[in-house]
Each structure stands twice: as C-alpha cells, then as structure tokens.
Design a protein around this motif. Structure first.
Motif, PDB file in Angstrom:
ATOM      1  N   GLU A 177     -20.450  18.331  -0.432  1.00  0.00           N
ATOM      2  CA  GLU A 177     -20.808  17.415   0.665  1.00  0.00           C
ATOM      3  C   GLU A 177     -19.549  16.854   1.333  1.00  0.00           C
ATOM      4  N   LEU A 178     -18.748  17.761   1.839  1.00  0.00           N
ATOM      5  CA  LEU A 178     -17.434  17.402   2.359  1.00  0.00           C
ATOM      6  C   LEU A 178     -17.491  16.517   3.594  1.00  0.00           C
ATOM      7  N   HIS A 179     -18.638  16.421   4.233  1.00  0.00           N
ATOM      8  CA  HIS A 179     -18.764  15.630   5.459  1.00  0.00           C
ATOM      9  C   HIS A 179     -18.896  14.138   5.183  1.00  0.00           C
ATOM     10  N   THR A 180     -19.118  13.745   3.929  1.00  0.00           N
ATOM     11  CA  THR A 180     -19.271  12.326   3.596  1.00  0.00           C
ATOM     12  C   THR A 180     -17.993  11.788   2.953  1.00  0.00           C
ATOM     13  N   HIS A 181     -17.937  10.467   2.840  1.00  0.00           N
ATOM     14  CA  HIS A 181     -16.863   9.860   2.060  1.00  0.00           C
ATOM     15  C   HIS A 181     -17.121  10.112   0.585  1.00  0.00           C
ATOM     16  N   ALA A 182     -16.084   9.990  -0.214  1.00  0.00           N
ATOM     17  CA  ALA A 182     -16.218  10.147  -1.657  1.00  0.00           C
ATOM     18  C   ALA A 182     -16.626   8.815  -2.279  1.00  0.00           C
ATOM     19  N   SER A 183     -16.832   8.843  -3.568  1.00  0.00           N
ATOM     20  CA  SER A 183     -17.173   7.635  -4.316  1.00  0.00           C
ATOM     21  C   SER A 183     -16.075   6.590  -4.186  1.00  0.00           C
ATOM     22  N   ALA A 184     -16.415   5.343  -4.508  1.00  0.00           N
ATOM     23  CA  ALA A 184     -15.399   4.290  -4.505  1.00  0.00           C
ATOM     24  C   ALA A 184     -14.298   4.591  -5.513  1.00  0.00           C
ATOM     25  N   GLU A 185     -14.654   5.245  -6.620  1.00  0.00           N
ATOM     26  CA  GLU A 185     -13.648   5.611  -7.618  1.00  0.00           C
ATOM     27  C   GLU A 185     -12.597   6.546  -7.025  1.00  0.00           C
ATOM     28  N   ALA A 186     -13.025   7.525  -6.261  1.00  0.00           N
ATOM     29  CA  ALA A 186     -12.086   8.448  -5.632  1.00  0.00           C
ATOM     30  C   ALA A 186     -11.240   7.742  -4.578  1.00  0.00           C
ATOM     31  N   GLN A 187     -11.849   6.829  -3.845  1.00  0.00           N
ATOM     32  CA  GLN A 187     -11.097   6.063  -2.849  1.00  0.00           C
ATOM     33  C   GLN A 187     -10.023   5.200  -3.520  1.00  0.00           C
ATOM     34  N   VAL A 188     -10.345   4.651  -4.675  1.00  0.00           N
ATOM     35  CA  VAL A 188      -9.352   3.877  -5.436  1.00  0.00           C
ATOM     36  C   VAL A 188      -8.182   4.776  -5.843  1.00  0.00           C
ATOM     37  N   ALA A 189      -8.483   5.993  -6.305  1.00  0.00           N
ATOM     38  CA  ALA A 189      -7.416   6.918  -6.694  1.00  0.00           C
ATOM     39  C   ALA A 189      -6.486   7.202  -5.515  1.00  0.00           C
ATOM     40  N   ALA A 190      -7.051   7.345  -4.316  1.00  0.00           N
ATOM     41  CA  ALA A 190      -6.243   7.635  -3.126  1.00  0.00           C
ATOM     42  C   ALA A 190      -5.314   6.483  -2.789  1.00  0.00           C
ATOM     43  N   LEU A 191      -5.830   5.255  -2.792  1.00  0.00           N
ATOM     44  CA  LEU A 191      -4.989   4.098  -2.481  1.00  0.00           C
ATOM     45  C   LEU A 191      -3.960   3.844  -3.572  1.00  0.00           C
ATOM     46  N   SER A 192      -4.315   4.158  -4.810  1.00  0.00           N
ATOM     47  CA  SER A 192      -3.376   3.982  -5.917  1.00  0.00           C
ATOM     48  C   SER A 192      -2.196   4.925  -5.779  1.00  0.00           C
ATOM     49  N   ASP A 193      -2.420   6.092  -5.213  1.00  0.00           N
ATOM     50  CA  ASP A 193      -1.337   7.030  -4.917  1.00  0.00           C
ATOM     51  C   ASP A 193      -0.344   6.387  -3.953  1.00  0.00           C
ATOM     52  N   ASP A 194      -0.862   5.767  -2.894  1.00  0.00           N
ATOM     53  CA  ASP A 194       0.007   5.089  -1.928  1.00  0.00           C
ATOM     54  C   ASP A 194       0.798   3.962  -2.592  1.00  0.00           C
ATOM     55  N   ILE A 195       0.118   3.164  -3.413  1.00  0.00           N
ATOM     56  CA  ILE A 195       0.785   2.046  -4.080  1.00  0.00           C
ATOM     57  C   ILE A 195       1.907   2.549  -4.986  1.00  0.00           C
ATOM     58  N   ALA A 196       1.603   3.581  -5.771  1.00  0.00           N
ATOM     59  CA  ALA A 196       2.576   4.089  -6.727  1.00  0.00           C
ATOM     60  C   ALA A 196       3.818   4.634  -6.042  1.00  0.00           C
ATOM     61  N   TYR A 197       3.642   5.488  -5.019  1.00  0.00           N
ATOM     62  CA  TYR A 197       4.846   6.103  -4.454  1.00  0.00           C
ATOM     63  C   TYR A 197       5.628   5.130  -3.586  1.00  0.00           C
ATOM     64  N   ASN A 198       4.948   4.186  -2.903  1.00  0.00           N
ATOM     65  CA  ASN A 198       5.699   3.202  -2.128  1.00  0.00           C
ATOM     66  C   ASN A 198       6.604   2.374  -3.033  1.00  0.00           C
ATOM     67  N   ASN A 199       6.136   2.091  -4.239  1.00  0.00           N
ATOM     68  CA  ASN A 199       6.939   1.305  -5.168  1.00  0.00           C
ATOM     69  C   ASN A 199       8.002   2.145  -5.859  1.00  0.00           C
ATOM     70  N   HIS A 200       7.587   3.275  -6.459  1.00  0.00           N
ATOM     71  CA  HIS A 200       8.577   4.001  -7.262  1.00  0.00           C
ATOM     72  C   HIS A 200       9.586   4.768  -6.419  1.00  0.00           C
ATOM     73  N   ASP A 201       9.269   5.071  -5.169  1.00  0.00           N
ATOM     74  CA  ASP A 201      10.275   5.714  -4.325  1.00  0.00           C
ATOM     75  C   ASP A 201      11.395   4.737  -3.969  1.00  0.00           C
ATOM     76  N   LEU A 202      11.051   3.454  -3.828  1.00  0.00           N
ATOM     77  CA  LEU A 202      12.103   2.450  -3.663  1.00  0.00           C
ATOM     78  C   LEU A 202      13.014   2.432  -4.886  1.00  0.00           C
TER      79      LEU A 202
END
Length: 383
Positions: A177-202
């Motif tokens: 069902e690629l046309h819909t958004h994913a679960s909230a759990e998957a959305q959390v994983a995506a934002l956590s990726d942003d948080i992790a690399y913004n911090n550890h790349d610094l």
C-alpha cells in the motif's frame, strides 16, 4: 500502556510465507531479532556513514549510526505510546540497502544503473530482507511482517510515481500500500534518523578537524547548548564540554519531536493505526521553529563537512572504484562468486544481469570493495 493508534502485534497482517508464531516473542520482536542476526546488518560495521571505514576507529559507520537511530526511535516511541519493537526493527533495518561508501557509492551505482531502472537504497533494503538474505530453509529473505516491510518501504512517506524495480517487484506479490503513509512507528524511525545524523555528524566533523567548537557555537540550538554548559560548568575540559553540549542538542531535538507529535496526534484524534495511515500527512514531526533551525545546521554541515576538500577527494576516489567494478562485472560476470554466477545463468537479458551486478556491489563493505578494486584493476590501492 499502548496508544490506540499504535501497531498491535496481535493484529499484525502477517508474513508472506506463513509461519507458526513464537510462544515467547511477539512477531515484531522476532522481526527485530532476525534483522540483527542478518548478514546485511553485520556488514554495516564496515560501511561508510560520512568517512570511509578505514579513516578512523571513532567515526560512525552505518552500523553504529543504525544503533543510535534505534535508541532514539525507541525513546520517542515509548513517550508516544507506540510499539517499541516495531519501531526498533524498522530503525535497525533502514540502512541495510546502502552501498559501500555511503551516499557517494549510491550516487555512483544509481548513475551506472540508469539504463536499467536506477538504484535506490530504500528499495534495496526491501530486496535484501525479502530475497537476497538466503539462510532459512523455508524461504528467501527474512520473511518479515507486513508492518516492518511497510516501514522500510515508506518510512519517509508515500511512494508514488515510477517505483524502483525492487519495490515494484515485491509489492506486486505482497501489496505494501505504497500510496499511504506508514505507521507512526515507521514515521518515528524516519525522524530518528534525522536526529541521529544531525547530532553525530557534528561530533564526527569536530573529531576530524573539519571545524571547531567555536565555529558551531554560531549555529542555532548548538550555540545555546554550549552556553548552558559554560554557565553550569565553567572551565570544563574541552572534550567533556563538547559532549555535554551535543547531548543537549540531542535532547532539544528529541523533546521537540515528542511534544510536537503528541500535539498533532491529539488534534487529529486517530483511533487506530489505519487512521494514521490515511490521515494524508505525517504525524511525527519537528516543530516549525526547530525545523527552520535544523536547516541552518544542515547547511553548515553540507558546506563544511560533506563538501569539505578532503571529503570530496575521497568521494572522487571511491566513485572511481564503483565506476570500475560495475562495467568489469558486466563484461566478465564469471568474475562474480560461484553463487552469483548461478544467478547470472538465469538472467533473461542485460537488465537482469545489471541488477545482479548491482546487488553484488551494493552488498560489499568498504574494505571488500577496495580489495576487489585492487585485485581486479591491478592498480595499487589508494588506502
């Protein structure tokens, strides 16, 4: 207590190949465990995050990055009443499809694969866990639940338009069902990726000497964090000062996502995970103020780290490695390992062959790709 919009393992949609469920592990825990035990997950130890694996023992690799993403994701999921095991499974697996040499390797392989449908690391992650991992007696891949596969395929949002081949091929057999958004759990994983690399790349950029603590004190979020540390611990030793400041940067991002997402979910009032999928927008977000400030941090990292002269030199060198290996294997597929040569014999055309070669190269670690380059090019390694 789980929120009504959390993914419930008791109501999971199941696996493509039926299996009797475990009596002591939920289906999502079983997914997480299979990901951790996979060959692709172990290979992340020697795959680039920003710096090529041999450049230093303290820089993040894809493996340590994935572990950090999972830790952040589990924290946010717990605060929002979501399923931590599903969140962690998606976070741990989100980079399984990355090539050697990080995004540089992916860009090179995608360019080479353009005549054959291109290359996308998210689609490759799905291909790995549904096909390329070949250890189980009853199936290829890891036979993960629908919910985990959905999260891998569309944690960044709905996937529309021309689909990457690997994703189109699998969803034709098991509709994600690629046309819909994913679960909230998957959305959390995506934002956590942003948080992790913004911090550890610094942190990694500072360790590499690409910029200084004084340089990043001009950045939003970061500067106030250093000021808080200086006020609380005047004269603190430099490495401790840096650590204390960056952990506060981490905290600002995590707290902001939790508060903002809680408010958005409360306003939307979803009563189930299906409601989350069909709201038409992501529920897990940064606030607009923090999002704007993060753009300044990203712009700084892009200029001072991702496009630093030393990093660009390495990018050019590893691009040459991929550009050499791909056409070599295309013209001489017998150079592939025996197990891969058997797949080549089943290839229907040049496109099939190219996808096999891309799968092989994408699975390489940094060090293995460099070794193969040295052996097959008969050139001394630049490492």
């Amino acid at each position: 207590m789980a929120a009504p919009y959390a993914s419930d393992p008791e109501k999971a949609r199941g696996r493509l190949i039926w299996e009797e469920e475990s009596s002591f592990r939920s289906c999502f825990q079983r997914d997480r465990d299979r990901i951790i035990h996979s060959s692709a997950f172990r290979r992340l130890k020697h795959k680039t995050q920003v710096f090529v694996e041999h450049e230093g023992d303290y820089f993040r690799t894809r493996l340590t990055h994935s572990i950090e993403v999972a830790q952040v994701a589990r924290t946010i999921a717990g605060a929002l009443g979501l399923n931590g095991e599903l969140t962690e499974a998606i976070a741990l697996a989100h980079d399984l499809g990355h090539t050697p040499f990080g995004h540089t390797g992916e860009d090179a392989l995608d360019a080479l694969m353009q005549p054959y449908g291109g290359f996308d690391h998210n689609a490759q992650a799905v291909k790995i866990v549904t096909s390329l991992e070949r250890h189980y007696a009853d199936f290829d891949g890891l036979n993960l639940t629908w919910e985990t596969l959905e999260g891998l395929a569309k944690h960044n949002g709905p996937v529309t338009g021309d689909l990457p081949f690997a994703l189109a091929d699998y969803t034709a057999r098991h509709d994600l069902e690629l046309h819909t958004h994913a679960s909230a759990e998957a959305q959390v994983a995506a934002l956590s990726d942003d948080i992790a690399y913004n911090n550890h790349d610094l942190h990694d950029g500072l360790r590499a000497g690409l910029f200084t603590d004084d340089d990043i004190c001009d950045l939003p979020i970061v500067g106030p964090a250093y000021a808080q540390v200086d006020k609380a611990y005047p004269g603190l030793e430099a490495n401790r000062r840096r650590h204390e400041a960056l952990r506060r940067v981490f905290g600002v991002m995590v707290s902001d996502v939790i508060a903002t997402s809680h408010d958005l979910i409360t306003q939307a009032g979803p009563g189930s995970v299906e409601d989350i999928r069909h709201l038409g927008r992501s529920m897990i977000r940064f606030s607009s103020d923090i999002w704007v400030q993060l753009q300044d941090i990203r712009a700084f990292l892009f200029k001072r780290m991702y496009r630093a002269p030393s990093v660009m030199q390495t990018r050019a060198e590893v691009t040459d490695v991929v550009n050499h290996l791909f056409p070599l294997f295309m013209s001489q597929p017998d150079l592939l390992p025996k197990a891969w040569v058997r797949d080549v014999k089943d290839a229907a055309d040049e496109t099939d062959l190219a996808r096999i070669v891309a799968d092989y190269i994408a699975g390489m670690t940094d060090r293995f790709a460099l070794e193969k380059y040295g052996q097959l090019s008969q050139r001394p390694s630049w490492v």
